[in-house]
Design a protein around this motif. Structure first.
Motif, PDB file in Angstrom:
ATOM      1  N   VAL A   1       0.840  -1.206   0.000  1.00  0.00           N
ATOM      2  CA  VAL A   1       0.000   0.000   0.000  1.00  0.00           C
ATOM      3  C   VAL A   1       0.874   1.255   0.000  1.00  0.00           C
ATOM      4  O   VAL A   1       0.580   2.232  -0.699  1.00  0.00           O
ATOM      5  N   GLY A   2       1.964   1.219   0.750  1.00  0.00           N
ATOM      6  CA  GLY A   2       2.876   2.358   0.758  1.00  0.00           C
ATOM      7  C   GLY A   2       3.452   2.633  -0.625  1.00  0.00           C
ATOM      8  O   GLY A   2       3.517   3.794  -1.069  1.00  0.00           O
ATOM      9  N   TRP A   3       3.832   1.557  -1.332  1.00  0.00           N
ATOM     10  CA  TRP A   3       4.359   1.726  -2.694  1.00  0.00           C
ATOM     11  C   TRP A   3       3.281   2.246  -3.637  1.00  0.00           C
ATOM     12  O   TRP A   3       3.556   3.106  -4.488  1.00  0.00           O
ATOM     13  N   LEU A   4       2.068   1.739  -3.501  1.00  0.00           N
ATOM     14  CA  LEU A   4       0.969   2.215  -4.347  1.00  0.00           C
ATOM     15  C   LEU A   4       0.702   3.699  -4.108  1.00  0.00           C
ATOM     16  O   LEU A   4       0.542   4.473  -5.059  1.00  0.00           O
ATOM     17  N   GLU A   5       0.659   4.088  -2.853  1.00  0.00           N
ATOM     18  CA  GLU A   5       0.386   5.489  -2.522  1.00  0.00           C
ATOM     19  C   GLU A   5       1.500   6.402  -3.013  1.00  0.00           C
ATOM     20  O   GLU A   5       1.244   7.512  -3.493  1.00  0.00           O
ATOM     21  N   ASP A   6       2.755   5.939  -2.901  1.00  0.00           N
ATOM     22  CA  ASP A   6       3.882   6.745  -3.371  1.00  0.00           C
ATOM     23  C   ASP A   6       3.785   7.014  -4.874  1.00  0.00           C
ATOM     24  O   ASP A   6       4.236   8.064  -5.355  1.00  0.00           O
ATOM     25  N   SER A   7       3.233   6.077  -5.612  1.00  0.00           N
ATOM     26  CA  SER A   7       3.094   6.240  -7.067  1.00  0.00           C
ATOM     27  C   SER A   7       1.751   6.845  -7.457  1.00  0.00           C
ATOM     28  O   SER A   7       1.456   6.946  -8.657  1.00  0.00           O
ATOM     29  N   ARG A   8       0.965   7.226  -6.464  1.00  0.00           N
ATOM     30  CA  ARG A   8      -0.390   7.737  -6.704  1.00  0.00           C
ATOM     31  C   ARG A   8      -1.229   6.705  -7.470  1.00  0.00           C
ATOM     32  O   ARG A   8      -2.018   7.048  -8.348  1.00  0.00           O
ATOM     33  N   PHE A   9      -0.989   5.464  -7.123  1.00  0.00           N
ATOM     34  CA  PHE A   9      -1.726   4.319  -7.667  1.00  0.00           C
ATOM     35  C   PHE A   9      -1.524   4.123  -9.166  1.00  0.00           C
ATOM     36  O   PHE A   9      -2.299   3.463  -9.824  1.00  0.00           O
ATOM     37  N   ARG A  10      -0.430   4.685  -9.687  1.00  0.00           N
ATOM     38  CA  ARG A  10      -0.100   4.442 -11.089  1.00  0.00           C
ATOM     39  C   ARG A  10       0.617   3.108 -11.253  1.00  0.00           C
ATOM     40  O   ARG A  10       0.539   2.477 -12.303  1.00  0.00           O
ATOM     41  N   ASP A  11       1.358   2.703 -10.233  1.00  0.00           N
ATOM     42  CA  ASP A  11       2.106   1.449 -10.313  1.00  0.00           C
ATOM     43  C   ASP A  11       1.232   0.270  -9.950  1.00  0.00           C
ATOM     44  O   ASP A  11       0.479   0.310  -8.976  1.00  0.00           O
TER      45      ASP A  11
END
Length: 200
Positions: free
Chosen positions: A92-102
């Motif tokens: 979730v942290g990675w998703l949020e960092d990418s603004r859910f683009r990744d």
């Protein structure tokens, strides 16, 4: 003068990010070159079979990164259920960092190329097997019968991959946390059933 090896790694990393964000089919070789800042000759030097070969490398690279993360968590967390809960929050942290683009580069490539491209299918199968084995082994070590452990580990992977799609569509990490927390609860129940003191 030989092409520096760093260009190969740069090309794979760039392709992984692009595939994760926009899919395999929508990503062109020129985009990969631009994102990697590698010279054009390095792409054909390292990937003479073209884009499909890059797809194989990306799935292998991404699969190994997840395997390394899960292995580390398995060594530091108290149980495979805690591994899932912790990993969910990392994702979730990675998703949020990418603004859910990744999303998941392994999933986007596999959906587009498996099973027709045997090389991609093979490395994808190996990645899923490695992830599953880490969770399964943790469950078996806790007393869960191997067959049940195998099915629970497979459920965890299916829940994760499906939740990643929902998270991107809804732009919310909740589906990932909810799905893996529910599977973690099943892990806990199986581990409790497997403890020797439950049978005395």
């Amino acid at each position: 003068m030989p092409t520096p090896p760093r260009h190969r790694a740069a090309l794979v990393r760039a392709a992984a990010q692009l595939f994760r964000r926009q899919g395999y089919g929508a990503t062109g070789l020129n985009e990969i070159l631009a994102a990697s800042r590698a010279p054009r000759g390095s792409l054909y030097h390292y990937f003479p079979q073209g884009k499909v070969q890059i797809g194989v490398e990306v799935v292998e690279y991404a699969g190994q990164r997840v395997t390394a993360t899960l292995t580390e968590l398995a060594q530091t967390e108290a149980s495979p259920a805690d591994v899932l809960r912790r990993y969910a929050r990392m994702v979730v942290g990675w998703l949020e960092d990418s603004r859910f683009r990744d999303g998941s580069p392994i999933t986007t490539v596999l959906l587009e190329l498996a099973p027709q491209e045997a090389g991609v299918t093979e490395v994808g199968r190996a990645a899923f097997a490695a992830w599953s084995r880490i969770l399964r082994d943790g469950l078996v070590a806790g007393g869960v019968p191997p067959g049940r452990a195998e099915r629970l580990a497979g459920l965890a992977l299916s829940a994760l991959e499906g939740a990643l799609v929902r998270a991107r569509v809804e732009q919310d990490g909740g589906p990932v946390v909810d799905a893996l927390d529910q599977v973690a609860d099943l892990f806990d129940s199986a581990l409790a059933d497997g403890r020797p003191d439950r049978h005395h």
